[in-house]
Design an enzyme around this catalytic site. Structure first.
Site, PDB file in Angstrom:
ATOM      1  N   ASN A   7       0.883  -1.166   0.000  1.00 17.93           N
ATOM      2  CA  ASN A   7       0.000   0.000   0.000  1.00 17.93           C
ATOM      3  C   ASN A   7       0.925   1.222   0.000  1.00 17.93           C
ATOM      4  OD1 ASN A   7      -1.854   1.982   0.448  1.00 17.93           O
ATOM      5  ND2 ASN A   7      -2.779   1.039   2.264  1.00 17.93           N
ATOM      6  N   ARG A  89      -2.463  -1.990  -3.590  1.00 13.34           N
ATOM      7  CA  ARG A  89      -3.686  -1.222  -3.409  1.00 13.34           C
ATOM      8  C   ARG A  89      -3.612  -0.035  -4.363  1.00 13.34           C
ATOM      9  NH1 ARG A  89      -5.609   2.813   1.261  1.00 13.34           N
ATOM     10  NH2 ARG A  89      -7.702   3.059   0.443  1.00 13.34           N
ATOM     11  N   HIS A 178     -13.328   2.535  -0.638  1.00 13.63           N
ATOM     12  CA  HIS A 178     -13.391   1.486   0.398  1.00 13.63           C
ATOM     13  C   HIS A 178     -13.987   0.197  -0.167  1.00 13.63           C
ATOM     14  CE1 HIS A 178     -13.793   4.694   3.837  1.00 13.63           C
ATOM     15  NE2 HIS A 178     -12.530   4.359   3.676  1.00 13.63           N
ATOM     16  N   GLY A 208     -14.202   4.469   9.886  1.00 11.91           N
ATOM     17  CA  GLY A 208     -12.850   4.672  10.424  1.00 11.91           C
ATOM     18  C   GLY A 208     -12.572   6.158  10.383  1.00 11.91           C
ATOM     19  N   GLY A 210     -11.795   7.676   7.720  1.00  9.28           N
ATOM     20  CA  GLY A 210     -12.705   7.927   6.603  1.00  9.28           C
ATOM     21  C   GLY A 210     -13.884   6.998   6.799  1.00  9.28           C
ATOM     22  N   ARG A 239     -13.310  15.200   7.396  1.00 17.07           N
ATOM     23  CA  ARG A 239     -14.045  15.528   6.156  1.00 17.07           C
ATOM     24  C   ARG A 239     -15.521  15.777   6.457  1.00 17.07           C
ATOM     25  NH1 ARG A 239     -12.065  10.362   2.885  1.00 17.07           N
ATOM     26  NH2 ARG A 239     -10.481  10.075   4.465  1.00 17.07           N
ATOM     27  N   GLY A 328     -12.281   1.090  12.299  1.00 15.66           N
ATOM     28  CA  GLY A 328     -11.876   1.343  13.689  1.00 15.66           C
ATOM     29  C   GLY A 328     -13.036   1.709  14.598  1.00 15.66           C
ATOM     30  N   ILE A 329     -13.943   2.558  14.130  1.00 13.98           N
ATOM     31  CA  ILE A 329     -15.084   2.977  14.949  1.00 13.98           C
ATOM     32  C   ILE A 329     -16.162   1.892  14.931  1.00 13.98           C
ATOM     33  CG2 ILE A 329     -16.905   4.717  15.214  1.00 13.98           C
ATOM     34  CD1 ILE A 329     -14.905   6.735  13.865  1.00 13.98           C
ATOM     35  N   GLU A 382      -8.398  -5.337   4.837  1.00 10.52           N
ATOM     36  CA  GLU A 382      -8.208  -4.966   3.428  1.00 10.52           C
ATOM     37  C   GLU A 382      -6.962  -5.617   2.842  1.00 10.52           C
ATOM     38  OE1 GLU A 382      -9.149  -0.776   4.673  1.00 10.52           O
ATOM     39  OE2 GLU A 382      -9.765  -0.659   2.587  1.00 10.52           O
TER      40      GLU A 382
HETATM   41  P1  AMP Z   1      -9.418   3.352  11.162  1.00 17.95           P
HETATM   42  O1  AMP Z   1      -9.275   4.503  10.184  1.00 17.95           O
HETATM   43  O2  AMP Z   1     -10.281   2.252  10.623  1.00 17.95           O
HETATM   44  O3  AMP Z   1      -8.127   2.856  11.713  1.00 17.95           O
HETATM   45  O4  AMP Z   1     -10.226   3.933  12.424  1.00 17.95           O
HETATM   46  C1  AMP Z   1      -9.710   4.974  13.202  1.00 17.95           C
HETATM   47  C2  AMP Z   1     -10.797   5.494  14.115  1.00 17.95           C
HETATM   48  O5  AMP Z   1     -11.264   4.409  14.962  1.00 17.95           O
HETATM   49  C3  AMP Z   1     -10.329   6.605  15.040  1.00 17.95           C
HETATM   50  O6  AMP Z   1     -11.295   7.642  15.078  1.00 17.95           O
HETATM   51  C4  AMP Z   1     -10.257   5.897  16.373  1.00 17.95           C
HETATM   52  O7  AMP Z   1     -10.465   6.785  17.460  1.00 17.95           O
HETATM   53  C5  AMP Z   1     -11.404   4.929  16.268  1.00 17.95           C
HETATM   54  N1  AMP Z   1     -11.308   3.886  17.302  1.00 17.95           N
HETATM   55  C6  AMP Z   1     -10.341   2.955  17.456  1.00 17.95           C
HETATM   56  N2  AMP Z   1     -10.564   2.240  18.592  1.00 17.95           N
HETATM   57  C7  AMP Z   1     -11.680   2.737  19.161  1.00 17.95           C
HETATM   58  C8  AMP Z   1     -12.418   2.441  20.342  1.00 17.95           C
HETATM   59  N3  AMP Z   1     -12.063   1.469  21.182  1.00 17.95           N
HETATM   60  N4  AMP Z   1     -13.541   3.161  20.584  1.00 17.95           N
HETATM   61  C9  AMP Z   1     -13.917   4.148  19.753  1.00 17.95           C
HETATM   62  N5  AMP Z   1     -13.264   4.481  18.636  1.00 17.95           N
HETATM   63  C10 AMP Z   1     -12.158   3.795  18.331  1.00 17.95           C
END
Ligand code: AMP
Length: 399
Positions: A7, A89, A178, A208, A210, A239, A328-329, A382
């Protein structure tokens, strides 16, 4: 079969090697700050050993060359020729690619032609491809596009109501992003439901930094929230997602904002950060718990926007088998999931709040047994999806 996944960004490259028979990652790594005095390469081996090297790395080719030496030193591979394929990617595949493609001259030209649509990503992705071809000319390279899964969206959904020539001549339409993640979690959802992907109707929510929502009918994307660029749709870390486009004319006329100012405003200074000053969801949750009113508002806005997409995608799909939370969220934030699904019983969505609160890394059902629409949490992967698509292209080529 060993597959390397790359990536490539403008100043960093993430990589991972998979042993495909066992569906197992054998090493992950990151090259950072390429072009600077103290670039860093980090390898994480399966044994838990972490190898870090800090030195000047002038460009991508130097970075991958040192990585190759480290992989050999650490006995992960004996040479790059041992790899069965390299999966890249690639962010934008435009209308050319509805699936992963074996990389040849013509594919590279198409990726290059799409640079105006993805000026930050496609050039770096192409650099990674060129370097891999140079360092290991005998290994097949495969491009896996973020946009490919969404090429099944029908014209009435991907067209913007702008003069038609802007689509014909400038390629202005919804592409969506995505796609690798939405496709991966929909395959996993079909497994959980014990039905083929070709009969799955789902709403997948990749949340996440994004974020995007996708409506999937009979296993195919029929609409998605991101558009010509990854700016449209949900409220994200920095964004804005959907806004009235006339806000831009208004700000330009009243405050003299330039195109670059507006680009920065919408992509880097808006979203959760614009409302409450923070873009990391964990920090925002802490701020909200401490009573920060703007953080509370940001969370309400974030969930409300997702709910609106769940509603509109339920309408276009008619029958929905499941909603999938990922990213992540989506994977970690039980409050966001609970708030996005709150009061949606009329749509057949009934969350089991106890199951929702359990933390786990496993794909799981968090809905009540009587919920007509199942609600799943499915960790996305991914890199594995890119490796699997690369493997398929390589195997098809060999047949
Ligand atoms: P990603 O781009 O998929 O890595 O997601 C990143 C986002 O996931 C960020 O806003 C992090 O704060 C959120 N995140 C990761 N772990 C947690 C958690 N345990 N609770 C809430 N948000 C999280």
């Amino acid at each position: 079969m060993k597959i390397l996944v790359l990536n490539s960004g403008s100043s960093s490259v993430k990589f991972q090697i998979f042993q495909m028979q066992e569906v197992k990652s054998i090493v992950t790594g990151l090259i950072e700050q390429i072009g600077e005095e103290s670039s860093t390469i980090t390898l994480k081996l399966n044994s838990g050993k972490v190898v870090t090297r800090i030195q000047k790395i002038a460009d991508h080719i130097a970075g991958l060359d040192i990585t190759r030496s480290l992989l050999i030193e650490e006995k992960v591979i004996e040479s790059l020729d041992e790899l069965d394929g390299i999966g890249h990617r690639v962010v934008h595949g435009g209308e050319h690619f509805s699936q992963a493609a074996y990389i040849n001259e013509s594919v590279m030209q198409k990726i290059e032609k799409l640079i105006p649509l993805a000026p930050l990503h496609n050039p770096a992705n192409l650099d990674g491809i060129k370097v891999a071809l140079k360092l290991s000319p005998n290994v097949p390279n495969v491009a896996v596009f973020d946009t490919a899964f969404h090429q099944s969206i029908p014209d009435y959904a991907y067209m913007y109501a702008l003069p038609y020539h802007l689509y014909e001549n400038q390629g202005v339409r919804k592409y969506g992003f995505h796609g690798t993640s939405h496709h991966f979690v929909s395959l996993e959802a079909a497994k959980l439901l014990n039905k083929p992907l070709s009969s799955l109707n789902a709403i997948t929510l990749h949340l996440g930094n994004g974020g995007s929502a996708t409506a999937i009918e009979n296993g195919k994307s029929i609409d998605t929230s991101m558009g010509l660029t990854p700016l449209e749709g949900l409220i994200m870390g920095t964004r804005s997602g959907d806004i009235d486009p006339a806000i831009l004319f208004y700000l330009s006329r009243t405050k003299g904002y330039s195109i670059d100012d507006l680009d920065r405003l919408l992509n880097k200074e808006s979203g959760l950060k614009g409302i409450c000053g923070a873009n990391d969801m964990r920090q925002i949750i802490d701020m909200a718990e401490d009573g920060d009113k703007k953080a509370i508002l940001a969370l309400e806005m974030f969930n409300y926007r997702i709910k609106k997409y769940i509603g509109s995608y339920s309408a276009i799909l008619g029958h929905v088998d499941c909603i999938v939370f990922t990213g992540g969220i989506g994977e970690n934030d039980d409050m966001a999931r609970a708030n996005c699904c709150k009061n949606l019983e009329n749509l057949g969505i009934q969350l089991d709040l106890e199951k929702n609160a359990i933390r786990s890394k496993e794909a799981r059902d968090i809905s009540l047994p009587q919920s007509r629409v199942k609600v799943f949490v499915i960790p996305t992967n991914e890199e594995l999806a890119i490796a699997q698509q690369t493997q398929k292209v390589v195997q098809d080529m060999r047949m």
